[in-house]
Design an enzyme around this catalytic site. Structure first.
Site, PDB file in Angstrom:
ATOM      1  N   CYS A  85       0.869  -1.172   0.000  1.00  0.00           N
ATOM      2  CA  CYS A  85       0.000   0.000   0.000  1.00  0.00           C
ATOM      3  C   CYS A  85       0.912   1.230   0.000  1.00  0.00           C
ATOM      4  O   CYS A  85       1.464   1.610   1.026  1.00  0.00           O
ATOM      5  CB  CYS A  85      -0.891   0.002   1.235  1.00  0.00           C
ATOM      6  SG  CYS A  85      -2.005   1.417   1.305  1.00  0.00           S
ATOM      7  N   LEU A  86       1.081   1.804  -1.160  1.00  0.00           N
ATOM      8  CA  LEU A  86       1.977   2.943  -1.313  1.00  0.00           C
ATOM      9  C   LEU A  86       1.338   3.899  -2.310  1.00  0.00           C
ATOM     10  O   LEU A  86       1.194   3.574  -3.490  1.00  0.00           O
ATOM     11  CB  LEU A  86       3.342   2.451  -1.811  1.00  0.00           C
ATOM     12  CG  LEU A  86       4.467   3.454  -1.946  1.00  0.00           C
ATOM     13  CD1 LEU A  86       4.764   4.126  -0.610  1.00  0.00           C
ATOM     14  CD2 LEU A  86       5.722   2.774  -2.454  1.00  0.00           C
TER      15      LEU A  86
END
Length: 183
Positions: A85-86
């Protein structure tokens, strides 16, 4: 650059020239593994991860898909799937970025500055917010168990349905998952 396929090839070549160990999957330039080392001065220092990268047909206009193959304890990495999750990869990607940016800037920044308020691993996020020292101990424990250099080169658990594990591969992947016996 005249086409996305030329850009894919150039970015991949640039990544290889930057001393990253890259292993192609199949014969194309769209799927490959990269050996990634944890950043210095972090609880991830000394860890080595195998990262699966998939470049979409529309790359560089569409972001690459990035996932950790060996286990990672981090609020923004799903422990089971390895998904990351970036924001810069998932939402704010730009064709100005390239693969070297992912491995030299984006992933190191993710490990150095986790965001526990937007977790994929709720347990890691809660521990980080509640007890930073215990969180860092758990990160180091995972590094020692799952992120040794030999783990980054291990046979990935996921095999396509048309491939079968040989007996040697089957045995070695089981041993890699089990880890070292307790003294």
């Amino acid at each position: 650059m005249s086409s996305p396929s030329k850009r894919r090839e150039m970015d991949l070549m640039k990544l290889m020239m930057s001393d990253y160990k890259v292993e192609m999957i199949n014969d194309g330039v769209q799927e490959f593994y990269v050996e990634f080392h944890g950043p210095k001065d972090s609880p991830y220092q000394g860890g080595v991860w195998r990262i699966r990268v998939e470049l979409p047909d529309a790359y560089p206009y569409k972001s690459p898909s990035i996932g950790f193959i060996n286990k990672m304890y981090h609020p923004n990495v799903d422990e089971m799937s390895g998904s990351v999750c970036l924001d810069v990869i998932n939402q704010t990607w730009s064709p100005m970025f390239d693969l070297v940016n992912v491995f030299e800037v984006f992933l190191p920044q993710l490990l150095l500055y986790p965001n526990p308020s937007d977790p994929l691993n709720g347990e890691a996020a809660a521990l980080m917010m509640r007890d930073r020292a215990a969180y860092e101990r758990k990160v180091k424990e995972y590094c020692e168990k799952y992120a040794k250099p030999e783990d980054a080169g291990a046979v990935p658990e996921e095999k396509s349905s048309d491939e079968e594990l040989s007996e040697d591969e089957y045995a070695s992947s089981d041993e890699a998952m089990v880890g070292q016996p307790d003294p």
